[in-house]
Design a protein around this motif. Structure first.
Motif, PDB file in Angstrom:
ATOM      1  N   UNK A  40       0.830  -1.303  -0.079  1.00  0.00           N
ATOM      2  CA  UNK A  40       0.010  -0.072   0.065  1.00  0.00           C
ATOM      3  C   UNK A  40       0.872   1.197  -0.152  1.00  0.00           C
ATOM      4  N   UNK A  41       1.821   1.326   0.621  1.00  0.00           N
ATOM      5  CA  UNK A  41       2.666   2.385   1.063  1.00  0.00           C
ATOM      6  C   UNK A  41       3.278   2.772  -0.580  1.00  0.00           C
ATOM      7  N   UNK A  42       3.895   1.635  -1.254  1.00  0.00           N
ATOM      8  CA  UNK A  42       4.708   1.609  -2.455  1.00  0.00           C
ATOM      9  C   UNK A  42       3.562   2.305  -3.293  1.00  0.00           C
ATOM     10  N   UNK A  43       2.381   1.862  -3.475  1.00  0.00           N
ATOM     11  CA  UNK A  43       1.472   2.646  -4.386  1.00  0.00           C
ATOM     12  C   UNK A  43       1.091   3.904  -4.085  1.00  0.00           C
ATOM     13  N   UNK A  44       0.976   4.103  -2.679  1.00  0.00           N
ATOM     14  CA  UNK A  44       0.760   5.714  -2.409  1.00  0.00           C
ATOM     15  C   UNK A  44       2.064   6.731  -2.906  1.00  0.00           C
ATOM     16  N   UNK A  45       3.373   5.921  -2.766  1.00  0.00           N
ATOM     17  CA  UNK A  45       4.585   6.563  -3.181  1.00  0.00           C
ATOM     18  C   UNK A  45       4.580   6.864  -4.628  1.00  0.00           C
ATOM     19  N   UNK A  46       3.970   5.868  -5.214  1.00  0.00           N
ATOM     20  CA  UNK A  46       4.203   6.159  -6.739  1.00  0.00           C
ATOM     21  C   UNK A  46       3.373   7.069  -7.271  1.00  0.00           C
ATOM     22  N   UNK A  47       1.993   7.069  -6.673  1.00  0.00           N
ATOM     23  CA  UNK A  47       1.018   7.855  -7.049  1.00  0.00           C
ATOM     24  C   UNK A  47       1.095   9.360  -6.682  1.00  0.00           C
ATOM     25  N   UNK A  48       1.821   9.659  -5.732  1.00  0.00           N
ATOM     26  CA  UNK A  48       1.837  11.017  -5.153  1.00  0.00           C
ATOM     27  C   UNK A  48       3.067  11.930  -5.716  1.00  0.00           C
ATOM     28  N   UNK A  49       4.092  11.168  -6.604  1.00  0.00           N
ATOM     29  CA  UNK A  49       4.950  11.919  -7.040  1.00  0.00           C
ATOM     30  C   UNK A  49       4.797  12.135  -8.477  1.00  0.00           C
ATOM     31  N   UNK A  50       5.023  13.277  -8.928  1.00  0.00           N
ATOM     32  CA  UNK A  50       5.161  13.592 -10.443  1.00  0.00           C
ATOM     33  C   UNK A  50       6.755  13.627 -11.066  1.00  0.00           C
ATOM     34  N   UNK A  51       7.033  12.866 -11.394  1.00  0.00           N
ATOM     35  CA  UNK A  51       8.605  12.711 -11.758  1.00  0.00           C
ATOM     36  C   UNK A  51       9.558  12.075 -10.711  1.00  0.00           C
ATOM     37  N   UNK A  52      10.551  13.017 -10.459  1.00  0.00           N
ATOM     38  CA  UNK A  52      11.766  12.878  -9.315  1.00  0.00           C
ATOM     39  C   UNK A  52      11.354  13.336  -8.108  1.00  0.00           C
ATOM     40  N   UNK A  53      11.865  12.837  -7.105  1.00  0.00           N
ATOM     41  CA  UNK A  53      11.864  13.296  -5.888  1.00  0.00           C
ATOM     42  C   UNK A  53      13.014  13.783  -5.489  1.00  0.00           C
ATOM     43  N   UNK A  54      13.648  14.544  -4.626  1.00  0.00           N
ATOM     44  CA  UNK A  54      14.749  15.208  -4.276  1.00  0.00           C
ATOM     45  C   UNK A  54      15.156  14.974  -2.923  1.00  0.00           C
ATOM     46  N   UNK A  55      16.358  14.813  -2.680  1.00  0.00           N
ATOM     47  CA  UNK A  55      17.036  14.252  -1.248  1.00  0.00           C
ATOM     48  C   UNK A  55      18.223  15.130  -1.107  1.00  0.00           C
ATOM     49  N   UNK A  56      18.142  15.524   0.288  1.00  0.00           N
ATOM     50  CA  UNK A  56      19.508  16.283   0.581  1.00  0.00           C
ATOM     51  C   UNK A  56      20.600  15.308   0.891  1.00  0.00           C
ATOM     52  N   UNK A  57      21.606  15.884   0.995  1.00  0.00           N
ATOM     53  CA  UNK A  57      22.967  15.041   1.394  1.00  0.00           C
ATOM     54  C   UNK A  57      22.582  14.177   2.595  1.00  0.00           C
ATOM     55  N   UNK A  58      21.578  14.683   3.550  1.00  0.00           N
ATOM     56  CA  UNK A  58      21.348  13.713   4.611  1.00  0.00           C
ATOM     57  C   UNK A  58      20.579  12.448   4.385  1.00  0.00           C
ATOM     58  N   UNK A  59      20.020  12.792   3.180  1.00  0.00           N
ATOM     59  CA  UNK A  59      19.089  11.577   2.795  1.00  0.00           C
ATOM     60  C   UNK A  59      17.609  11.886   3.000  1.00  0.00           C
ATOM     61  N   UNK A  60      17.276  13.034   3.083  1.00  0.00           N
ATOM     62  CA  UNK A  60      15.843  13.539   3.643  1.00  0.00           C
ATOM     63  C   UNK A  60      15.159  14.075   2.539  1.00  0.00           C
ATOM     64  N   UNK A  61      14.068  13.591   2.216  1.00  0.00           N
ATOM     65  CA  UNK A  61      13.245  14.200   1.199  1.00  0.00           C
ATOM     66  C   UNK A  61      12.851  15.506   1.267  1.00  0.00           C
ATOM     67  N   UNK A  62      12.804  16.257   0.158  1.00  0.00           N
ATOM     68  CA  UNK A  62      12.796  17.815   0.233  1.00  0.00           C
ATOM     69  C   UNK A  62      11.992  18.292  -1.015  1.00  0.00           C
ATOM     70  N   UNK A  63      11.367  19.176  -0.810  1.00  0.00           N
ATOM     71  CA  UNK A  63      10.810  19.708  -2.146  1.00  0.00           C
ATOM     72  C   UNK A  63      11.912  20.504  -2.983  1.00  0.00           C
ATOM     73  N   UNK A  64      11.746  20.703  -4.169  1.00  0.00           N
ATOM     74  CA  UNK A  64      12.918  21.223  -5.038  1.00  0.00           C
ATOM     75  C   UNK A  64      12.765  22.839  -4.667  1.00  0.00           C
TER      76      UNK A  64
END
Length: 134
Positions: free
Chosen positions: A6-30
């Protein structure tokens, strides 16, 4: 496992293209990263989902594994494995004869409808009717 899927489906549906991560590995809005002057790395969300699923033992990029999983689902759900995989099955005349003979036994016992029997053996209803006529 269900939650992971379920989590995988949500993750794939909520993103439009790439996600961005910081050097610490945290997701962040571009835009937020740009405003804060942070360097980010673009990550394909599909790659992240595949890594999570593989860590749990689901190798969905391995076609052999996927075929075996589809076969398992087909067997558990009571449908034909070849039908579940989307493949067409050809029957020889002797196989058709044996199936029709088996149907005669089932029909005599009054246990199933023609449609239910056809589904059970993985044949379309009309195809099965045509076999009975010939």
């Amino acid at each position: 496992m269900r939650e992971l899927i379920k989590e995988a489906i949500v993750d794939l549906k909520k993103t439009d293209g790439f996600i961005y991560v910081t050097a610490e590995g945290k997701k962040i809005d571009l835009h937020e990263a740009a405003a804060r002057g942070l360097a980010v790395t673009p990550v394909n969300p599909k790659d992240e989902v595949i890594k999570k699923l593989e860590a749990a033992g689901l190798f969905l990029t391995d076609s052999k594994f996927v075929n075996e999983l589809n076969d398992l689902i087909s067997v558990l759900s009571g449908s034909s494995a070849s039908r579940g995989a989307g493949k067409r099955r050809s029957f020889s005349d002797s196989e058709k004869y044996k199936i029709v003979e088996e149907w005669k036994k089932v029909e005599a016992a009054g246990k199933k409808t023609k449609a239910a029997f056809a589904r059970e053996i993985g044949v379309g209803y009309q195809t099965f009717i045509n076999w009975l006529k010939s």
